[in-house]
Design an enzyme around this catalytic site. Structure first.
Site, PDB file in Angstrom:
ATOM      1  N   LYS A   1       0.835  -1.209   0.000  1.00 27.36           N
ATOM      2  CA  LYS A   1       0.000   0.000   0.000  1.00 27.36           C
ATOM      3  C   LYS A   1       0.867   1.256   0.000  1.00 27.36           C
ATOM      4  O   LYS A   1       2.019   1.235   0.481  1.00 27.36           O
ATOM      5  CB  LYS A   1      -0.915  -0.007   1.219  1.00 27.36           C
TER       6      LYS A   1
ATOM      7  N   CYS B   1      -3.666   1.191  12.880  1.00 26.47           N
ATOM      8  CA  CYS B   1      -4.709   1.821  12.063  1.00 26.47           C
ATOM      9  C   CYS B   1      -5.295   3.097  12.666  1.00 26.47           C
ATOM     10  O   CYS B   1      -5.771   3.956  11.941  1.00 26.47           O
ATOM     11  CB  CYS B   1      -5.811   0.810  11.776  1.00 26.47           C
TER      12      CYS B   1
HETATM   13 FE1  SRM Z   1      -5.435  -0.241   8.573  1.00 31.64          FE
HETATM   14  C1  SRM Z   1      -4.947  -3.470   7.736  1.00 31.64           C
HETATM   15  C2  SRM Z   1      -8.656  -0.798   9.175  1.00 31.64           C
HETATM   16  C3  SRM Z   1      -5.954   3.104   8.643  1.00 31.64           C
HETATM   17  C4  SRM Z   1      -2.065   0.269   8.946  1.00 31.64           C
HETATM   18  N1  SRM Z   1      -6.623  -1.843   8.393  1.00 31.64           N
HETATM   19  C5  SRM Z   1      -6.239  -3.090   7.984  1.00 31.64           C
HETATM   20  C6  SRM Z   1      -7.453  -3.998   7.794  1.00 31.64           C
HETATM   21  C7  SRM Z   1      -7.904  -3.885   6.361  1.00 31.64           C
HETATM   22  C8  SRM Z   1      -7.274  -5.457   8.255  1.00 31.64           C
HETATM   23  C9  SRM Z   1      -6.820  -6.477   7.254  1.00 31.64           C
HETATM   24  O1  SRM Z   1      -5.839  -6.258   6.514  1.00 31.64           O
HETATM   25  O2  SRM Z   1      -7.431  -7.539   7.235  1.00 31.64           O
HETATM   26  C10 SRM Z   1      -8.445  -3.291   8.769  1.00 31.64           C
HETATM   27  C11 SRM Z   1      -9.927  -3.490   8.487  1.00 31.64           C
HETATM   28  C12 SRM Z   1     -10.663  -3.567   9.786  1.00 31.64           C
HETATM   29  C13 SRM Z   1     -12.127  -3.476   9.678  1.00 31.64           C
HETATM   30  O3  SRM Z   1     -12.824  -4.406  10.140  1.00 31.64           O
HETATM   31  O4  SRM Z   1     -12.643  -2.479   9.175  1.00 31.64           O
HETATM   32  C14 SRM Z   1      -7.905  -1.884   8.771  1.00 31.64           C
HETATM   33  N2  SRM Z   1      -7.026   0.924   8.738  1.00 31.64           N
HETATM   34  C15 SRM Z   1      -8.270   0.514   9.088  1.00 31.64           C
HETATM   35  C16 SRM Z   1      -9.184   1.688   9.379  1.00 31.64           C
HETATM   36  C17 SRM Z   1     -10.637   1.435   9.005  1.00 31.64           C
HETATM   37  C18 SRM Z   1      -9.048   2.045  10.866  1.00 31.64           C
HETATM   38  C19 SRM Z   1      -9.956   3.109  11.411  1.00 31.64           C
HETATM   39  O5  SRM Z   1     -10.123   3.115  12.617  1.00 31.64           O
HETATM   40  O6  SRM Z   1     -10.488   3.934  10.684  1.00 31.64           O
HETATM   41  C20 SRM Z   1      -8.462   2.760   8.548  1.00 31.64           C
HETATM   42  C21 SRM Z   1      -8.907   2.791   7.122  1.00 31.64           C
HETATM   43  C22 SRM Z   1      -8.198   3.877   6.366  1.00 31.64           C
HETATM   44  C23 SRM Z   1      -8.691   4.093   4.969  1.00 31.64           C
HETATM   45  O7  SRM Z   1      -9.796   4.615   4.815  1.00 31.64           O
HETATM   46  O8  SRM Z   1      -7.936   3.808   4.041  1.00 31.64           O
HETATM   47  C24 SRM Z   1      -7.032   2.262   8.625  1.00 31.64           C
HETATM   48  N3  SRM Z   1      -4.219   1.412   8.679  1.00 31.64           N
HETATM   49  C25 SRM Z   1      -4.652   2.698   8.821  1.00 31.64           C
HETATM   50  C26 SRM Z   1      -3.561   3.536   9.225  1.00 31.64           C
HETATM   51  C27 SRM Z   1      -3.640   5.002   9.578  1.00 31.64           C
HETATM   52  C28 SRM Z   1      -3.402   5.924   8.421  1.00 31.64           C
HETATM   53  O9  SRM Z   1      -3.178   5.485   7.296  1.00 31.64           O
HETATM   54  O10 SRM Z   1      -3.459   7.132   8.651  1.00 31.64           O
HETATM   55  C29 SRM Z   1      -2.441   2.722   9.315  1.00 31.64           C
HETATM   56  C30 SRM Z   1      -1.032   3.151   9.785  1.00 31.64           C
HETATM   57  C31 SRM Z   1      -0.288   3.922   8.744  1.00 31.64           C
HETATM   58  C32 SRM Z   1       0.424   2.996   7.805  1.00 31.64           C
HETATM   59  O11 SRM Z   1      -0.195   2.544   6.850  1.00 31.64           O
HETATM   60  O12 SRM Z   1       1.582   2.708   8.051  1.00 31.64           O
HETATM   61  C33 SRM Z   1      -2.876   1.391   8.967  1.00 31.64           C
HETATM   62  N4  SRM Z   1      -3.783  -1.382   8.322  1.00 31.64           N
HETATM   63  C34 SRM Z   1      -2.499  -1.000   8.595  1.00 31.64           C
HETATM   64  C35 SRM Z   1      -1.644  -2.145   8.461  1.00 31.64           C
HETATM   65  C36 SRM Z   1      -0.113  -2.159   8.675  1.00 31.64           C
HETATM   66  C37 SRM Z   1       0.615  -1.826   7.420  1.00 31.64           C
HETATM   67  C38 SRM Z   1       2.103  -2.008   7.557  1.00 31.64           C
HETATM   68  O13 SRM Z   1       2.833  -1.268   6.925  1.00 31.64           O
HETATM   69  O14 SRM Z   1       2.551  -2.910   8.265  1.00 31.64           O
HETATM   70  C39 SRM Z   1      -2.470  -3.230   8.118  1.00 31.64           C
HETATM   71  C40 SRM Z   1      -2.029  -4.690   7.869  1.00 31.64           C
HETATM   72  C41 SRM Z   1      -1.485  -4.893   6.498  1.00 31.64           C
HETATM   73  O15 SRM Z   1      -1.530  -4.043   5.618  1.00 31.64           O
HETATM   74  O16 SRM Z   1      -0.987  -5.999   6.304  1.00 31.64           O
HETATM   75  C42 SRM Z   1      -3.812  -2.719   8.046  1.00 31.64           C
HETATM   76 FE1  SF4 Z   2      -5.907  -2.314  12.089  1.00 33.42          FE
HETATM   77 FE2  SF4 Z   2      -7.051  -2.541  14.415  1.00 33.42          FE
HETATM   78 FE3  SF4 Z   2      -7.303  -4.506  12.643  1.00 33.42          FE
HETATM   79 FE4  SF4 Z   2      -4.989  -4.109  13.816  1.00 33.42          FE
HETATM   80  S1  SF4 Z   2      -6.894  -4.683  14.845  1.00 33.42           S
HETATM   81  S2  SF4 Z   2      -5.320  -4.372  11.593  1.00 33.42           S
HETATM   82  S3  SF4 Z   2      -4.928  -1.911  14.084  1.00 33.42           S
HETATM   83  S4  SF4 Z   2      -8.117  -2.447  12.442  1.00 33.42           S
END
Ligand code: SRM
Ligand code: SF4
Length: 569
Positions: free
Chosen positions: A208, A478
Site C-alpha cells: 500500500k 490503524c
Molecule cells: Fe489499517 C490493515 C482498518 C488506517 C495500517 N486496516 C487493515 C485492515 C484492512 C485489516 C486487514 O488487513 O485484514 C483493517 C480493516 C478492519 C475493519 O474491520 O474495518 C484496517 N485501517 C483501518 C481503518 C478502518 C481504521 C480506522 O479506525 O479507521 C483505517 C482505514 C483507512 C482508509 O480509509 O484507508 C485504517 N491502517 C490505517 C492507518 C492510519 C493511516 O493510514 O493514517 C495505518 C497506519 C499507517 C500505515 O499505513 O503505516 C494502517 N492497516 C495498517 C496495516 C499495517 C501496514 C504495515 O505497513 O505494516 C495493516 C495490515 C497490512 O496491511 O498488512 C492494516
Molecule cells: Fe488495524 Fe485494528 Fe485490525 Fe490491527 S486490529 S489491523 S490496528 S483495524
C-alpha cells in the site's frame, strides 16, 4: 541486495490480467466466500473478506463454516461527499450492510457485514452515487487525505482539489473494475491488447502507498505518517508550494525489531503544479525498489532506511529529469479537530459532529445515524469526513443552524460541548469482531476505558488538557497510536502494550511504557504518570511533551520531527 523470490501476492497480481483473475466468475457464483487468489484481488477493488469473529468459535465447534461477511471501503479524497452521496451511503448501510457507517482514519466510509451475494449491488450502488471503491485497499495509492474544513480563504479548497487530482491520476488504469462490478465490456475475451498502465505496470506496488496533504498550523491529517506527505508552504495567503515528505508509515509487529513505525523525512520542495509529477516519481521508486519478497518489509519506509535519503532523492530526481528544490523552513505548529460551529466566511457555517470512533449508528442512547440522515435530507449540507473519524456538515445557512441543533438534540446526539476533551481527541480502530488481524478489542473497549480515565482526569484537574488516547487491536497502527500521547496497542487477548510520549501534532513517536497490561488495568497503569504530570508539568506543556521530556518511557522516545510551538483548537 538479493531480492528473494516473489511473494505469493506478487504472483497473484502479475498473473491477474489487470486485477481480474477469477473475480468475475467467483462474484457470480453462489458461494459464501472467495478463493485465496480472488480474495487478494478483491482488496484492490475496495473490499475485504472477513468473518464475524464473535461467532467464529461457536461455528467451528458446530462444524459450520465461518460467518463470512465483507467490508467495503469507498475512496473519498479529502473525505468530501455531497448530500446525495451521503444519503446513498446511509441507504446502502441499511440495505446491505450492518446498519452502520464507519468513518475511517483516512476519511473514507467503510461498510461492514455485507454478504457475498450483496457485494456487487453494494459496490454498484456506490458507483451510481459517483463514488469509487477502486484502490481503496490493495497495493496501490490509497485515499489521499487532506484537511476537510471549509475555512476562510481558498487554502483548504486548493488542498482538497489537489487531493482529488492526485487521487484521480494515481488510480490503476484497468477496466476490470467496470467489467466486474458495473457490467462493462465482457471480461478478457473481447480484448486483444493488454491494458497498459504506465505507473503500476502488471505487478502494481509492492505494498500500500499513502498520500497526505497537511498545513503547518493544522496537521489534522498526520502528514508525517504517510508514505508521501505534502506540507503546505503558505505565503501571502496562498499555497506557494509544498515541502515533500517521504517514508512515513506506522505498521509494526510485536517483538520484531525489523518492523517499526517511522515518521516521514523531508525530501525537498515542489510547486503545486508539479506535485503530481513528484508523486508519480516517488511512487515509481517504491514500485521499482520496494521489497517484493517479504511483505512485512515492503513499505516505502524500508526502501528509504535501507538505501538512504540521498540515494532516494537521486532516484526521484532522475525520474523527474530535474533537481528537487530544497525544502522551505516550515514546521508544524498546530492541529484542529474542527468540531462544533465555525464560520465559513460566505454567510454560511459548518458544524463538526463528534462521532465516537467513527461509528455512525443508532443506539438506545442516541439515534446518531437517523439524526444525520434527517439533517442531510432536510438541510442538504456538504459532508466531509475528518482524519479524526468525525464528520463535518458544511455550507449551512445561518437560518438553518437552529434546525441542525434541534435535530441533533431531539435524537440524543451529544454535541461537542458535552463530550470530554479526552474523548474528543481519542480514536480506536474497528478491531473485533470484523478485523481479521485483531488480537484484542479496540472500538468496543475504548469507550469504557475512557469512562474511567475521565473520572481520574477530573480528579487531577486535567479535564481540559487536550491529548490523544488511541487504541488498536494489534500493532498495525490503524488508529495511528504510535504518534499518540497515550496508546494502548493490542498485544494478546485483552492485554495491551502501553506507549506514551507521542505528540498531538503527529510529529513525534511514542515509546513503550508497559507491556501486557490487562484492559481493566490500563487506566491504573498510566495514572501515576498523569499524577506526576499534573504536579510537575511546565506551563502549557502537554502530556506527551512531558512524558518525552522526562523520559518516563522504557525506550526513550525518538526525536521529534520538529520542535514546534504548538497550538490546539
Ligand atoms: Fe489499517 C490493515 C482498518 C488506517 C495500517 N486496516 C487493515 C485492515 C484492512 C485489516 C486487514 O488487513 O485484514 C483493517 C480493516 C478492519 C475493519 O474491520 O474495518 C484496517 N485501517 C483501518 C481503518 C478502518 C481504521 C480506522 O479506525 O479507521 C483505517 C482505514 C483507512 C482508509 O480509509 O484507508 C485504517 N491502517 C490505517 C492507518 C492510519 C493511516 O493510514 O493514517 C495505518 C497506519 C499507517 C500505515 O499505513 O503505516 C494502517 N492497516 C495498517 C496495516 C499495517 C501496514 C504495515 O505497513 O505494516 C495493516 C495490515 C497490512 O496491511 O498488512 C492494516
Ligand atoms: Fe488495524 Fe485494528 Fe485490525 Fe490491527 S486490529 S489491523 S490496528 S483495524
Amino acid at each position: 541486495m538479493d531480492p528473494g523470490p516473489p511473494s505469493k501476492v506478487e504472483i497473484i497480481k502479475t498473473t491477474s490480467d489487470g486485477l481480474r483473475g477469477p473475480l468475475a466468475r467467483e462474484v457470480a457464483s453462489a458461494t459464501s466466500h472467495f478463493s485465496e487468489e480472488a480474495r487478494q484481488l478483491l482488496k484492490f477493488h475496495g473490499a475485504y473478506e472477513q468473518d464475524d469473529r464473535d461467532q467464529r468459535r461457536a461455528r467451528k465447534d458446530a462444524g459450520e463454516e465461518p460467518a463470512y461477511r465483507f467490508m467495503v471501503r469507498a475512496k473519498l479524497p479529502g473525505g468530501a461527499v455531497t448530500a446525495d452521496q451521503y444519503l446513498a451511503f446511509d441507504d446502502i448501510a441499511g440495505r446491505y450492510a450492518n446498519g452502520t457507517l464507519r468513518v475511517t482514519t483516512r476519511q473514507d466510509f467503510q461498510l461492514h457485514g455485507i454478504l457475498k451475494g450483496d457485494l456487487k449491488a453494494s459496490i454498484r450502488a456506490m458507483n451510481d452515487a459517483l463514488v469509487t471503491t477502486l484502490g481503496a485497499c490493495g497495493d496501490v495509492v490509497r485515499n489521499v487525505v487532506a484537511c476537510p474544513a471549509p475555512l476562510h480563504g481558498a487554502l483548504r479548497d486548493e488542498a482538497l482539489a489537489m487531493a482529488a487530482h492526485l487521487s484521480a491520476h494515481l488510480l490503476p488504469r484497468t477496466r476490470a473494475y467496470h467489467e466486474i462490478w458495473l457490467d462493462g465490456e465482457p471480461v478478457a475475451s473481447t480484448r486483444t491488447e493488454p491494458e497498459h498502465d504506465p505507473l503500476y505496470g502488471t505487478s502494481y506496488l509492492p505494498r500500500k502507498f499513502k498520500v497526505g496533504i497537511g498545513f503547518p498550523d493544522d496537521n489534522c491529517c498526520d502528514v508525517h505518517s504517510n508514505d508521501l506527505g505534502f506540507l503546505a508552504v503558505v505565503a501571502d495567503g496562498r499555497i506557494a508550494g509544498y515541502n515533500v515528505l517521504v517514508g512515513g508509515g506506522l505498521g509494526a509487529t510485536h517483538g520484531k525489531k525489523e518492523t517499526y513505525p517511522r515518521l516521514a523525512s523531508v525530501l525537498g520542495f515542489t510547486l503545486p503544479e508539479d506535485a503530481l509529477s513528484v508523486a508519480r516519481a516517488v511512487v515509481a521508486v517504491h514500485r521499482d525498489y520496494g521489497d517484493r519478497s517479504n511483505r512485512r518489509h515492503a513499505r516505502l519506509k524500508y526502501v528509504l532506511d535501507d538505501r538512504g535519503l540521498e540515494w532516494f532523492r537521486g532516484e526521484v530526481e532522475r525520474r523527474l529529469g530535474r533537481a528537487l528544490p530544497v525544502a522551505r523552513d516550515v514546521v508544524v505548529t498546530g492541529i484542529h479537530d474542527h468540531l462544533g460551529w465555525h464560520e465559513q466566511g460566505n454567510g454560511a457555517s459548518f458544524y463538526g459532529v463528534f462521532i465516537e470512533n467513527g461509528r455512525i449508528r443508532d443506539t438506545e442512547q442516541s439515534a446518531l445515524r437517523t439524526a444525520l440522515r434527517e439533517i442531510v435530507a432536510r438541510v442538504r449540507p456538504g459532508v466531509r469526513l475528518t482524519p479524526q473519524q468525525n464528520l463535518l456538515l458544511t455550507d449551512i445557512a445561518d437560518t438553518d443552524r437552529a434546525l441542525v441543533e434541534l435535530i441533533l438534540d431531539d435524537h440524543g446526539v451529544r454535541t461537542v460541548d458535552r463530550v470530554s476533551t479526552v474523548r474528543r481527541w481519542a480514536m480506536a480502530c474497528p478491531a473485533l469482531p470484523t478485523c481479521g488481524l485483531a488480537i484484542a478489542e479496540s472500538e468496543r473497549a475504548l469507550p469504557g476505558v475512557l469512562d474511567a480515565l475521565e473520572r481520574e482526569l477530573a480528579r487531577l484537574g486535567l479535564a481540559e488538557s487536550p491529548f490523544t488516547v488511541r487504541m488498536t487491536g494489534c500493532p498495525n497502527g490503524c488508529a495511528r497510536p504510535y504518534t499518540a500521547d497515550i496508546a494502548f496497542i493490542g498485544r494478546s487477548a485483552d492485554r495491551y502494550t502501553v506507549l506514551v510520549g507521542g505528540s498531538l501534532l503527529g510529529t513525534r513517536l511514542a515509546a513503550t511504557y508497559a507491556d501486557l497490561v490487562p484492559r481493566d488495568q490500563l487506566v491504573q497503569t498510566v495514572l501515576p504518570l498523569l499524577e506526576r504530570y499534573a504536579a510537575e508539568r511546565l506551563p502549557g506543556e502537554r502530556f506527551g511533551e512531558y512524558a518525552h521530556r522526562t523520559r518516563i518511557a522504557h525506550d526513550a522516545a525518538r526525536e521529534p520531527v520538529h520542535t514546534a510551538r504548538e497550538s490546539v483548537a
